[in-house]
Design a protein around this motif. Structure first.
Motif, PDB file in Angstrom:
ATOM      1  N   LEU A 130      13.121   0.847  -8.041  1.00 36.68           N
ATOM      2  CA  LEU A 130      12.018  -0.093  -8.253  1.00 36.68           C
ATOM      3  C   LEU A 130      10.877   0.649  -8.951  1.00 36.68           C
ATOM      4  CD1 LEU A 130      12.032  -1.874  -4.758  1.00 36.68           C
ATOM      5  CD2 LEU A 130      12.759  -2.891  -6.930  1.00 36.68           C
ATOM      6  N   PRO A 131      10.958   0.807 -10.272  1.00 32.88           N
ATOM      7  CA  PRO A 131       9.939   1.578 -11.005  1.00 32.88           C
ATOM      8  C   PRO A 131       8.520   1.072 -10.779  1.00 32.88           C
ATOM      9  CG  PRO A 131      11.806   1.069 -12.420  1.00 32.88           C
ATOM     10  CD  PRO A 131      11.992   0.268 -11.161  1.00 32.88           C
ATOM     11  N   GLN A 132       8.383  -0.235 -10.521  1.00 34.89           N
ATOM     12  CA  GLN A 132       7.045  -0.802 -10.317  1.00 34.89           C
ATOM     13  C   GLN A 132       6.395  -0.296  -9.032  1.00 34.89           C
ATOM     14  OE1 GLN A 132      10.017  -2.240 -10.074  1.00 34.89           O
ATOM     15  NE2 GLN A 132       9.917  -4.345  -9.321  1.00 34.89           N
ATOM     16  N   LEU A 133       7.177   0.311  -8.148  1.00 36.49           N
ATOM     17  CA  LEU A 133       6.655   0.870  -6.903  1.00 36.49           C
ATOM     18  C   LEU A 133       6.616   2.395  -6.940  1.00 36.49           C
ATOM     19  CD1 LEU A 133       8.359  -1.442  -4.234  1.00 36.49           C
ATOM     20  CD2 LEU A 133       6.238  -1.803  -5.515  1.00 36.49           C
ATOM     21  N   SER A 134       6.670   2.980  -8.129  1.00 37.99           N
ATOM     22  CA  SER A 134       6.553   4.437  -8.271  1.00 37.99           C
ATOM     23  C   SER A 134       5.218   4.905  -7.698  1.00 37.99           C
ATOM     24  CB  SER A 134       6.665   4.834  -9.743  1.00 37.99           C
ATOM     25  OG  SER A 134       7.946   4.506 -10.268  1.00 37.99           O
ATOM     26  N   GLY A 192      13.580  -9.150  -3.778  1.00 29.49           N
ATOM     27  CA  GLY A 192      14.547  -8.538  -2.882  1.00 29.49           C
ATOM     28  C   GLY A 192      14.051  -7.302  -2.157  1.00 29.49           C
ATOM     29  N   PHE A 193      12.779  -6.940  -2.330  1.00 28.35           N
ATOM     30  CA  PHE A 193      12.234  -5.748  -1.666  1.00 28.35           C
ATOM     31  C   PHE A 193      12.351  -5.876  -0.152  1.00 28.35           C
ATOM     32  CE2 PHE A 193       8.542  -3.772   0.447  1.00 28.35           C
ATOM     33  CZ  PHE A 193       8.761  -2.443   0.102  1.00 28.35           C
ATOM     34  N   GLN A 194      12.925  -4.832   0.480  1.00 32.26           N
ATOM     35  CA  GLN A 194      13.108  -4.842   1.923  1.00 32.26           C
ATOM     36  C   GLN A 194      12.481  -3.628   2.592  1.00 32.26           C
ATOM     37  OE1 GLN A 194      14.467  -7.364   3.614  1.00 32.26           O
ATOM     38  NE2 GLN A 194      14.876  -8.509   1.718  1.00 32.26           N
ATOM     39  N   GLY A 195      11.733  -2.847   1.847  1.00 29.66           N
ATOM     40  CA  GLY A 195      11.168  -1.616   2.391  1.00 29.66           C
ATOM     41  C   GLY A 195      10.024  -1.858   3.354  1.00 29.66           C
ATOM     42  N   SER A 196       9.482  -0.764   3.869  1.00 27.69           N
ATOM     43  CA  SER A 196       8.405  -0.841   4.860  1.00 27.69           C
ATOM     44  C   SER A 196       7.036  -0.566   4.247  1.00 27.69           C
ATOM     45  CB  SER A 196       8.663   0.166   5.985  1.00 27.69           C
ATOM     46  OG  SER A 196       8.753   1.489   5.470  1.00 27.69           O
ATOM     47  N   SER A 197       6.990  -0.216   2.968  1.00 25.96           N
ATOM     48  CA  SER A 197       5.712   0.106   2.343  1.00 25.96           C
ATOM     49  C   SER A 197       5.710  -0.361   0.896  1.00 25.96           C
ATOM     50  CB  SER A 197       5.448   1.620   2.409  1.00 25.96           C
ATOM     51  OG  SER A 197       4.209   1.933   1.799  1.00 25.96           O
ATOM     52  N   PHE A 198       5.083  -1.491   0.662  1.00 26.38           N
ATOM     53  CA  PHE A 198       4.974  -2.067  -0.676  1.00 26.38           C
ATOM     54  C   PHE A 198       3.647  -1.646  -1.284  1.00 26.38           C
ATOM     55  CE2 PHE A 198       3.421  -5.302  -3.541  1.00 26.38           C
ATOM     56  CZ  PHE A 198       4.523  -5.620  -4.331  1.00 26.38           C
ATOM     57  N   ALA A 249      -1.687  -5.341  -7.193  1.00 32.55           N
ATOM     58  CA  ALA A 249      -2.427  -4.107  -7.439  1.00 32.55           C
ATOM     59  C   ALA A 249      -3.609  -3.917  -6.495  1.00 32.55           C
ATOM     60  CB  ALA A 249      -2.916  -4.082  -8.887  1.00 32.55           C
ATOM     61  N   VAL A 250      -3.983  -4.952  -5.737  1.00 34.98           N
ATOM     62  CA  VAL A 250      -5.062  -4.787  -4.747  1.00 34.98           C
ATOM     63  C   VAL A 250      -4.528  -4.778  -3.319  1.00 34.98           C
ATOM     64  CG1 VAL A 250      -6.788  -5.823  -6.256  1.00 34.98           C
ATOM     65  CG2 VAL A 250      -5.567  -7.270  -4.630  1.00 34.98           C
ATOM     66  N   LEU A 251      -3.207  -4.842  -3.165  1.00 33.03           N
ATOM     67  CA  LEU A 251      -2.611  -4.830  -1.827  1.00 33.03           C
ATOM     68  C   LEU A 251      -2.367  -3.380  -1.410  1.00 33.03           C
ATOM     69  CD1 LEU A 251      -1.507  -6.598   0.487  1.00 33.03           C
ATOM     70  CD2 LEU A 251       0.710  -6.583  -0.687  1.00 33.03           C
ATOM     71  N   LYS A 252      -3.400  -2.752  -0.836  1.00 31.49           N
ATOM     72  CA  LYS A 252      -3.332  -1.330  -0.500  1.00 31.49           C
ATOM     73  C   LYS A 252      -2.500  -1.049   0.741  1.00 31.49           C
ATOM     74  CE  LYS A 252      -6.842   1.385  -0.591  1.00 31.49           C
ATOM     75  NZ  LYS A 252      -8.172   2.016  -0.459  1.00 31.49           N
ATOM     76  N   TYR A 253      -2.565  -1.931   1.718  1.00 29.74           N
ATOM     77  CA  TYR A 253      -1.916  -1.665   3.007  1.00 29.74           C
ATOM     78  C   TYR A 253      -0.934  -2.776   3.331  1.00 29.74           C
ATOM     79  CZ  TYR A 253      -5.908   1.488   3.309  1.00 29.74           C
ATOM     80  OH  TYR A 253      -6.842   2.451   3.034  1.00 29.74           O
ATOM     81  N   ASP A 254       0.325  -2.415   3.372  1.00 29.83           N
ATOM     82  CA  ASP A 254       1.390  -3.399   3.565  1.00 29.83           C
ATOM     83  C   ASP A 254       1.677  -3.599   5.055  1.00 29.83           C
ATOM     84  OD1 ASP A 254       3.483  -5.135   3.245  1.00 29.83           O
ATOM     85  OD2 ASP A 254       4.944  -3.594   2.695  1.00 29.83           O
ATOM     86  N   SER A 279      -1.530   2.302  -6.651  1.00 25.78           N
ATOM     87  CA  SER A 279      -1.587   3.730  -6.347  1.00 25.78           C
ATOM     88  C   SER A 279      -2.576   4.439  -7.267  1.00 25.78           C
ATOM     89  CB  SER A 279      -0.202   4.358  -6.489  1.00 25.78           C
ATOM     90  OG  SER A 279       0.680   3.877  -5.500  1.00 25.78           O
ATOM     91  N   ILE A 280      -2.581   4.064  -8.544  1.00 31.84           N
ATOM     92  CA  ILE A 280      -3.518   4.662  -9.498  1.00 31.84           C
ATOM     93  C   ILE A 280      -4.947   4.281  -9.139  1.00 31.84           C
ATOM     94  CG2 ILE A 280      -4.302   4.541 -11.911  1.00 31.84           C
ATOM     95  CD1 ILE A 280      -1.330   4.405 -12.702  1.00 31.84           C
ATOM     96  N   MET A 281      -5.170   3.007  -8.818  1.00 32.26           N
ATOM     97  CA  MET A 281      -6.506   2.572  -8.405  1.00 32.26           C
ATOM     98  C   MET A 281      -6.975   3.342  -7.180  1.00 32.26           C
ATOM     99  SD  MET A 281      -7.785   0.575  -5.694  1.00 32.26           S
ATOM    100  CE  MET A 281      -6.620  -0.717  -5.296  1.00 32.26           C
ATOM    101  N   ASP A 282      -6.086   3.573  -6.254  1.00 34.04           N
ATOM    102  CA  ASP A 282      -6.425   4.242  -4.998  1.00 34.04           C
ATOM    103  C   ASP A 282      -6.900   5.667  -5.235  1.00 34.04           C
ATOM    104  OD1 ASP A 282      -6.788   4.195  -2.300  1.00 34.04           O
ATOM    105  OD2 ASP A 282      -4.669   4.351  -1.765  1.00 34.04           O
TER     106      ASP A 282
END
Length: 465
Positions: free
Chosen positions: A352-356, A209-215, A169-174, A221-224
């Motif tokens: 991946l609902p956790q990455l909504s 298994g996440f392979q995307g470019s933006s985690f 939740a504090v990893l703003k920039y992947d 997102s809510i914190m941001d």
């Protein structure tokens, strides 16, 4: 009831902790408690938000700002859980959002963005420095709650040993920050290259298994957006209280400033047509919700006549009550925060609902970005603020130069000195130790430390560092 947003490893930690009999609280509440009680969180009270703390007890510091961001983030989570069907059945954990908000600024060095620039300039060829990257480093390594080795202080420490979901939740920039960058480069957003194992662990635990470019987790997102809402309203309130801004000053502001604001809004909101005049229109729309503004009063377009400007002076005086009357000012910012929260929703990521992702109503987002950037531009380029900024950057650079110089490490406190010596011939790790030490300073401590190095009126040698 199962919750699709959270998986079995979300509540796990780098160092598994067993033997707890605290059945009355879950792992995420334990994270919250660790943050509240840690020194890095307390030190936020001594770090500048917009105006230096010694100027007035009224102005926000990084600690009070973080508390406000936390309340807004928690409110957004509750609001979404209450109005979107998917999240009614799979509720967002408000406590994780709150904890992330309390953590979001602990990596900021003394003197805000100027301290950040000073440290990044010193570390440009050794991995860089950035506030968000430092936040992850503090909670995952630097805080002294858990460690993995008692023999080697440089082995991977576990910091607060927070759950992986809270760390996520504090990893703003992947994206990793390069080990070496050109001196003309701006501060790079991301995480430190050397902290990639930490980030890899977070991703594997939170989104296997996440392979995307933006985690980016839903709580992050809510914190941001909560940070942006707090920034846009409460920094404006501080600017009103300090006399740097008032509605009449905004509506008669130099168009060069308004143009800079418009360019930033265009970039953040991703719109093509937004001008300095549109910035004024946004402010009129915001102000007219609190006062009856005549219909013939419009933004100062090129075809405006002097007579129309003069006729609006009475209205401008009434509008300025927002800045001078405490009751009106408080109601004004409260109403803004409430309206901004109401414009926040979530776009579900079905895989991946956790990455909504957070979505903000376009008109609301334009208002948030306009207020945020106007407050920044109007204060940051004031000569009064510039003097303070220049001094802060000079102090941070001066301390770094002394500690990184020949035998300068001998000036470090004992715990930092042990880490420096353990790095031996690894210059990058040694400089990171120096950087970590300075980044943890409050504004006041940095001034005091600098004075002990360079001032003729040095303090007693018996006062601990």
């Amino acid at each position: 009831m199962s919750n699709l947003l959270y998986g079995p490893r979300d509540s796990s930690r780098f160092i598994q902790e067993t033997g707890s009999s605290e059945s009355w609280r879950d792992e995420f509440r334990r994270d919250f408690a660790r943050v509240i009680h840690c020194p890095s969180f307390r030190r936020l009270q001594g770090k500048t938000q917009l105006f230096p703390g010694h100027e007035s007890d009224f102005f926000r510091n990084r600690l009070t700002h973080s508390l406000e961001v936390g309340q807004i983030a928690e409110s957004i989570a509750h609001a979404i859980n209450g109005k979107q069907p998917f999240f009614a059945n799979n509720p967002i954990n408000p406590r994780i959002c709150l904890t992330a908000a309390l953590l979001h600024d602990i990596g900021h060095p003394p003197f805000g963005h100027n301290g950040e620039e000073a440290l990044d300039e010193q570390m440009r060829e050794h991995g860089g420095f950035e506030g968000n990257a430092q936040t992850l480093r503090i909670v995952s390594q630097l805080e002294k709650k858990r460690f993995t080795s008692q023999t080697c202080p440089l082995e991977r420490r576990a910091g607060l040993n927070l759950t992986y979901r809270t760390l996520g939740a504090v990893l703003k920039y992947d994206r990793p920050i390069g080990l070496k960058r050109e001196k003309v480069d701006k501060v790079a957003k991301g995480y430190y290259f050397e902290d990639r194992p930490v980030v890899d662990d977070i991703k594997e635990a939170v989104a296997p298994g996440f392979q995307g470019s933006s985690f980016k987790t839903i709580e992050c997102s809510i914190m941001d957006i909560a940070d942006d809402i707090a920034y846009s309203t409460y920094d404006l309130e501080d600017s009103f209280k300090a006399g740097f801004l008032c509605p009449s000053k905004i509506l008669s502001m130099d168009f060069s400033i308004l143009h800079r604001v418009a360019e930033k809004v265009k970039k953040e909101v991703n719109i093509e047509d937004f001008s300095a005049t549109d910035v004024l229109q946004v402010f009129l729309e915001i102000f007219e919700n609190h006062f009856e503004i005549p219909t013939d009063l419009s933004p100062l377009r090129p075809d405006s006549k002097p007579e129309r400007i003069l006729s609006s002076l009475q209205v401008m005086t009434e509008l300025d009550n927002i800045a001078t009357d405490s009751y009106i000012r408080t109601q004004f910012t409260s109403d803004l925060v409430g309206s901004f929260i109401s414009g926040v929703s979530i776009t579900e990521n079905h895989e991946l609902p956790q990455l909504s992702k957070v979505v903000v109503d376009k008109e609301i987002l334009i208002k948030i970005e306009t207020l945020k950037n106007l407050s920044f531009e109007a204060t940051i380029f004031s000569n009064r603020v510039k003097v303070s900024e220049y001094r802060g950057k000079d102090i941070v650079s001066g301390i770094f130069s002394a500690l990184a110089g020949e035998k300068g490490h001998l000036l470090l406190p004992e715990d930092a000195l042990k880490l420096f010596v353990a790095a031996r011939d690894d210059r990058q790790k040694q400089l990171r130790v120096v950087c970590d030490f300075i980044a943890g300073m409050t504004d006041r401590y940095a001034i005091e430390f600098y004075s002990r190095l360079y001032s003729d009126n040095a303090q007693s040698m018996f006062k601990p560092l």
